[in-house]
Design a protein around this motif. Structure first.
Motif, PDB file in Angstrom:
ATOM      1  N   GLU A   6      11.618   3.117  -3.322  1.00 30.29           N
ATOM      2  CA  GLU A   6      11.906   1.683  -3.344  1.00 30.29           C
ATOM      3  C   GLU A   6      10.671   0.813  -3.179  1.00 30.29           C
ATOM      4  O   GLU A   6      10.495  -0.149  -3.908  1.00 30.29           O
ATOM      5  CB  GLU A   6      12.914   1.326  -2.239  1.00 30.29           C
ATOM      6  N   HIS A   7       9.801   1.127  -2.259  1.00 26.99           N
ATOM      7  CA  HIS A   7       8.740   0.195  -1.887  1.00 26.99           C
ATOM      8  C   HIS A   7       7.499   0.290  -2.756  1.00 26.99           C
ATOM      9  O   HIS A   7       6.572  -0.496  -2.577  1.00 26.99           O
ATOM     10  CB  HIS A   7       8.351   0.415  -0.418  1.00 26.99           C
ATOM     11  N   GLY A   8       7.456   1.228  -3.680  1.00 25.12           N
ATOM     12  CA  GLY A   8       6.285   1.410  -4.509  1.00 25.12           C
ATOM     13  C   GLY A   8       5.273   2.323  -3.851  1.00 25.12           C
ATOM     14  O   GLY A   8       5.431   2.771  -2.717  1.00 25.12           O
ATOM     15  N   ASP A   9       4.196   2.594  -4.586  1.00 23.10           N
ATOM     16  CA  ASP A   9       3.183   3.529  -4.098  1.00 23.10           C
ATOM     17  C   ASP A   9       2.079   2.832  -3.315  1.00 23.10           C
ATOM     18  O   ASP A   9       1.678   3.298  -2.258  1.00 23.10           O
ATOM     19  CB  ASP A   9       2.589   4.293  -5.285  1.00 23.10           C
ATOM     20  N   GLY A  10       1.575   1.713  -3.845  1.00 22.23           N
ATOM     21  CA  GLY A  10       0.564   0.945  -3.151  1.00 22.23           C
ATOM     22  C   GLY A  10      -0.580   1.791  -2.650  1.00 22.23           C
ATOM     23  O   GLY A  10      -0.997   2.774  -3.281  1.00 22.23           O
ATOM     24  N   ARG A  11      -1.105   1.417  -1.498  1.00 22.43           N
ATOM     25  CA  ARG A  11      -2.193   2.175  -0.892  1.00 22.43           C
ATOM     26  C   ARG A  11      -1.670   3.355  -0.075  1.00 22.43           C
ATOM     27  O   ARG A  11      -2.432   4.235   0.300  1.00 22.43           O
ATOM     28  CB  ARG A  11      -3.028   1.249  -0.007  1.00 22.43           C
ATOM     29  N   ALA A  12      -0.376   3.364   0.193  1.00 18.27           N
ATOM     30  CA  ALA A  12       0.190   4.403   1.062  1.00 18.27           C
ATOM     31  C   ALA A  12       0.412   5.717   0.326  1.00 18.27           C
ATOM     32  O   ALA A  12       0.303   6.786   0.936  1.00 18.27           O
ATOM     33  CB  ALA A  12       1.511   3.912   1.651  1.00 18.27           C
ATOM     34  N   ARG A  13       0.708   5.665  -0.979  1.00 21.67           N
ATOM     35  CA  ARG A  13       1.110   6.892  -1.668  1.00 21.67           C
ATOM     36  C   ARG A  13       0.412   7.128  -3.015  1.00 21.67           C
ATOM     37  O   ARG A  13       0.545   8.207  -3.584  1.00 21.67           O
ATOM     38  CB  ARG A  13       2.629   6.866  -1.878  1.00 21.67           C
ATOM     39  N   SER A  14      -0.303   6.146  -3.536  1.00 20.68           N
ATOM     40  CA  SER A  14      -0.906   6.330  -4.867  1.00 20.68           C
ATOM     41  C   SER A  14      -1.849   7.519  -4.911  1.00 20.68           C
ATOM     42  O   SER A  14      -1.919   8.241  -5.915  1.00 20.68           O
ATOM     43  CB  SER A  14      -1.658   5.058  -5.277  1.00 20.68           C
ATOM     44  N   GLU A  15      -2.590   7.738  -3.850  1.00 26.00           N
ATOM     45  CA  GLU A  15      -3.522   8.879  -3.820  1.00 26.00           C
ATOM     46  C   GLU A  15      -2.787  10.203  -3.971  1.00 26.00           C
ATOM     47  O   GLU A  15      -3.370  11.209  -4.400  1.00 26.00           O
ATOM     48  CB  GLU A  15      -4.307   8.847  -2.499  1.00 26.00           C
ATOM     49  N   LEU A  16      -1.485  10.228  -3.637  1.00 26.24           N
ATOM     50  CA  LEU A  16      -0.714  11.468  -3.643  1.00 26.24           C
ATOM     51  C   LEU A  16       0.031  11.699  -4.953  1.00 26.24           C
ATOM     52  O   LEU A  16       0.704  12.724  -5.102  1.00 26.24           O
ATOM     53  CB  LEU A  16       0.291  11.446  -2.487  1.00 26.24           C
TER      54      LEU A  16
END
Length: 1022
Positions: free
Chosen positions: A494-504
């Motif tokens: 839901e919340h998008g990848d942003g800086r929290a998950r894009s690297e993964l």
């Protein structure tokens, strides 16, 4: 699972968006040349350095566009100077999607209009800054309740359409209505080269048909996007769109031929990295005629998830879940009455059923409960037809993100892995494995979310303040990504990848798909200026963390700001509240970092917080904006580097009314009134204060003088001399000043009720019977301005049949607290505690609710003794005590019939400290059911509304709730204002309708009180 390696996040020379030293003067000059105002002040940059995530990136400047032309000009200025550009709505993004190192465009302030609701076409045309709840309300109003706008994330009362499109937001009813991308008809955008285009279900076109340059750009983009889709047909079909909540990455399956080349849907969820959204046509849905909540209790969330398959067979519109940590925190912060109607359990599912026939919906609910009983996992369950209980329960779910971040135990949790998703059928196994992963890293996860869609919100007890804790955060995040992919799920649901998950993302997608993502972004934004750091060429997930790099420093405070679970004011045993607390930070640092940016203070609906933001619509005047500047202060950031002497912090606190509503309305319990008081105490040491700090801040001292010559003072104030005196004291001349009471008037009023004022020991009367009864505390405001209320309160309490002792010896120090003169406040509070600590546990009933709140909350936080805590625990507001009396069977016997209707203006401090429903419950208990509740701050808030520079804002605040309530009620309907400040605002708005205290409504009159006391004396064993 892909074997691709994580991408190299090193910045390259051809990607200016990633360089922290971008050329601020150049972009500011370009914006100025285009006529676009940009705010690059340290204070503004601090406010916009954060969203609701773990990250902090100071922007170069903030722009508030007022038209699409402003957006085009800003985009062109950023492109010409190689400056990053970040679009922002409500700033509620939890993955770091709404912050960045360049120019931030805040659409929420001006581009927030709803242009047209077209019921025939089933669409609504909106600007990107429109708040989702406002959109739904307007659609329902325009269609007489036949249609609504469906996506309803928990942040819907402050999140915007643009943000929802950027993140592909869902909501509580996504089981029925899906994601935002399922409701988009067309999107108007500005590309990074300034073209105005419209994306729809079949492709792209120029927004203005006569714009030939835009038409050429649309044709070029269309060709390149079709080529991209053709080159990746197999990957788009096999890797994308596998589960309902696959939000991670770009939604490129929408470009497939079988999807109709739906460019609009492909843009949704692109997190501002492809184009700037400036408008949209969104689809409407029919609104069900009848809905019923079914609440079901389980042993834990995993057990609850095992019943999801059965529940989905009943076609619910919502299947949401929460665990006991959130419920416990809600009750701890807002009282037991804040959560009503929960069945037995330690985790709960909320299931919404709906239809045209309410009886059939109710029957369906019973069939569902019967099936769940057969499954054998449900502990308890019940339909919730009562709308009050229903609203109460949904409120717990909707503030879950904030409540779970600052728990009743004193612990804290953070996002970062808060919205992974799997197919609903795989949820039990995924959650069981996830709990094992948490245990492996000695972490705890607070679980809630959209269980019916397989999307879990899990806030986790990371330690983001230490190097070791941040290392665990990185390791855990990678292992969590591997786990969810093994279960066929998505890193983000839901919340998008942003800086929290894009690297993964390489863990979830193949190298070919990652290349397609990069190609897609480059097609749209070849200059690479739009929202860098997310999705492709991402920032490290542990880079830019807001809690990293905060220097160790002893910030000594007067208030005990330690979390309750870490030895805070409820249990402190030390006179030094600046001692290092749990969570590894100084209490002042920990307190101001309590705000996590959920942004509830930016809401126009529900609660009182934040009155100044509601008046100005400026982020700096929100609780969140103030907290963010304070957070930069404790960082020692160059932008806010003077600490206690920071002019930026003083400026951001200027319009804080010290209403205290945030301490209860904010899900994290951010108490900005306390932080303002503490800061002002330091800021003004050795400095000349504003005149009002001496006139209004020292008011109790002046009242001792005016009480002796009250007739003379009142006569003088009625002449032009009154305005001169007000101006000389830093007060507005536009507001009527109150009349001063004679020093002995309150004594006469109390004596008329058969009581005698006490001496320094809290009162000598009824010494032999001090184990029972109550102490009536007559505060400074009541003594100085409303002595008749003291008499009424005394008669009501005396008529209740218990011994009443009157005390007026002491002052709560409120005016010194609100103006940050804490040495004097502490001295006065110590004296009050000594006077009121009489060795009993009798309730201390305080006439003025703001004084009651000060004695209840500020006393133990400023005076760190057992005596202070004993006294504070006994304090009640008058309304709270009336509620307790009524619960014990007492019924009032007023001299005049109780009114059928009242306008209720609850004092903000009573609302915050004694509970939002205290006044309403007291009225209901005595039989007054017709209440027009002016929920909101009156605008005076102690000294604030009397200060010259704040008068206009004070009146704007009144227009939110109080003024409309007065205009909308009949002239004979009483206005209930237990708070003196509230009474003064009512007097300003409607001079012919003076505010009345609850005691005056319930006053039995002198004759009845005397008769009651005589009867009690005859019946006394003595």
């Amino acid at each position: 699972m892909s074997e691709a390696v994580l991408p190299d996040t090193t910045r390259t020379p051809d990607r200016p968006a990633g360089t922290p030293g971008a050329d601020r003067p150049a972009v500011l000059s370009a914006l100025a040349a285009a006529g676009i105002p940009a705010d690059a002040s340290p204070r503004r940059r601090a406010e916009y350095s954060f969203d609701a995530s773990n990250y902090r990136i100071p922007p170069l400047a903030v722009v508030f566009p007022q038209s699409v032309e402003d957006v085009v000009a800003a985009v062109q200025a950023c492109r010409a100077t190689g400056t990053p550009l970040i679009g922002r709505g409500g700033g509620t993004s939890m993955a770091g999607n709404a912050i960045g190192p360049g120019v931030v465009l805040d659409f929420s302030r001006y581009l927030n209009r709803i242009h047209r609701v077209d019921e025939a076409a089933g669409t609504v045309s909106v600007e990107p800054g429109v708040v989702l709840a406002a959109l739904s309300a307007e659609v329902e109003r325009a269609t007489d309740g036949r249609f609504t706008y469906a996506p309803d994330p928990s942040s819907k009362n402050r999140a915007t359409v643009g943000g929802a499109l950027g993140n592909d937001a869902c909501g509580n009813h996504s089981v029925r209505y899906g994601r935002t991308s399922d409701h988009v008809e067309e999107i108007d955008v500005v590309t990074s080269d300034g073209a105005r285009l419209t994306a729809d279900a079949e492709g792209l076109r120029a927004t203005d048909p006569e714009d030939t340059a835009a038409a050429l750009r649309a044709a070029q983009l269309t060709a390149e996007l079709k080529e991209l889709a053709h080159a990746n047909l197999a990957g788009f079909r096999t890797e994308l769109g596998r589960i309902q909540r696959q939000v991670s990455g770009y939604h490129l399956a929408n470009l497939l031929p079988e999807k109709g080349f739906n460019v609009a849907r492909a843009l949704v969820g692109s997190e501002g990295t492809c184009a700037v959204i400036v408008g949209a046509r969104m689809k409407l849905v029919p609104k069900p005629a009848s809905a019923l909540l079914v609440c079901i209790g389980y042993q834990d969330v995993v057990e609850a998830s095992r019943d999801i398959g059965t529940i989905l067979e009943f076609s619910p519109s919502a299947v949401e879940g929460i665990d006991e940590a959130i419920v416990d925190t809600m009750r701890f912060r807002r009282g037991d009455g804040s959560v009503q109607g929960l069945p037995e359990g330690r985790a709960w599912l909320y299931v919404d059923l709906d239809g045209d026939d309410p009886d059939e919906v109710a029957a369906e609910a019973e069939r569902l409960l019967a099936r769940l009983r057969e499954n054998g996992r449900m502990m308890d369950g019940r339909p919730v037809p009562d709308p009050v209980e229903r609203a109460s329960l949904w409120r717990v779910r909707e503030v879950g993100a904030g409540l779970s971040s600052r728990l009743s135990t004193g612990g804290e949790s953070w996002p970062g892995w808060e919205d992974s998703a799997v197919a609903p059928g795989k949820l039990p196994e995924y959650l069981a494995d996830f709990r094992d992963l948490l245990a492996k890293h000695s972490l705890t996860g607070v679980m809630y979310g959209h269980l019916g869609a397989g999307c879990m919100h899990i806030r986790i007890t990371y330690d983001l303040r230490s190097d070791a804790g941040r290392a665990v955060f990185r390791t855990f995040s990678r292992e969590a990504a591997e786990l969810v992919v093994r279960h066929g799920g998505s890193l983000s649901g839901e919340h998008g990848d942003g800086r929290a998950r894009s690297e993964l993302l390489p863990i979830m997608y193949s190298a070919a798909m990652l290349r397609a993502f990069s190609d897609y972004r480059r097609i749209w934004d070849p200059a690479g200026i739009l929202n860098p750091g997310s999705l492709t060429e991402p920032d490290p997930l542990d880079g830019h963390l807001a809690l990293a790099g905060v220097p160790e420093r002893a910030w000594r405070t007067s208030f005990d700001l330690r979390p309750i679970g870490a030895g805070g004011s409820a249990s402190a045993e030390t006179d030094d509240p600046s001692d290092e607390s749990a969570a590894g930070s100084n209490p002042w640092v920990h307190a101001v970092q309590g705000c996590i940016g959920v942004g509830k203070c930016r809401s126009d609906t529900a609660g009182v917080m934040c009155p100044s933001y509601r008046a100005t619509r400026d982020e700096k005047d929100s609780t969140r904006g103030r907290a963010r500047v304070l957070q930069d202060m404790v960082r020692g950031a160059r932008s806010i580097e003077e600490g206690w002497r920071s002019e930026e912090v003083r400026e951001v606190l200027d319009l804080c009314l010290s209403c205290k509503a945030c301490s209860s309305d904010c899900p994290t319990g951010t108490d900005m009134a306390t932080y303002k008081s503490e800061f002002f105490d330091h800021y003004y040491r050795g400095r000349r204060r504003p005149l009002s700090h001496y006139s209004l801040g020292w008011l109790p001292r002046w009242l001792k003088l005016t009480g002796r010559i009250a007739p003379l003072v009142n006569a003088a104030l009625a002449t032009p001399l009154g305005k001169l005196a007000a101006a000389a004291g830093g007060m507005t001349t536009k507001r009527a000043l109150p009349k001063f009471a004679g020093a002995s008037e309150w004594r006469k009023q109390v004596a008329a009720a058969g009581l005698q004022p006490g001496e320094h020991d809290g009162g000598a009367r009824h010494r032999a019977d001090r184990t029972s009864g109550v102490v009536l505390f007559v505060d400074t405001f009541t003594r100085g301005f409303r002595p008749e209320v003291a008499g009424a309160a005394a008669r009501v309490l005396a008529g209740a049949g218990q011994p009443v002792e009157c005390s007026a010896d002491g002052c709560c120090g409120l005016t010194w607290i609100s103006t940050g003169q804490l040495d004097t406040a502490k001295k006065l509070l110590r004296g009050a505690a000594e006077a009121l600590d009489d060795g009993t546990d009798r309730p201390i009933v305080v006439v003025e609710p703001s004084c009651a709140a000060a004695l209840r909350k500020d006393l133990p936080e400023l005076v760190h003794t057992e005596q202070a805590r004993r006294v504070a625990a006994r304090v009640r507001s008058f309304a709270a005590h009336v509620g307790e009396l009524a619960a014990g069977g007492w019924k009032p016997a007023p001299a005049e019939p109780l009114p059928e209707q009242v306008v209720l203006q609850t004092h903000c401090h009573e609302y915050a400290v004694f509970g939002a429903a205290t006044q309403r419950q007291a009225l209901a208990a005595v039989g007054i059911e017709g209440v027009t509740d002016a929920t909101g701050c009156c605008g005076v808030a102690g000294n604030f509304g009397f200060e010259k520079q704040h008068y206009d804002v004070s009146m704007q605040v009144a227009e939110h709730a109080l003024a409309p309530a007065l205009r909308g009620s009949g002239p004979v309907v009483p206005v209930l204002t237990d708070g003196f400040s509230c009474a003064m605002q009512v007097n300003q708005l409607a001079p012919d309708r003076p505010g009345r205290h609850l005691a005056q409504l319930l006053d039995p009159g002198p004759d009845q009180t005397t008769e009651k006391q005589t009867t009690d004396q005859k019946d006394s064993p003595a």
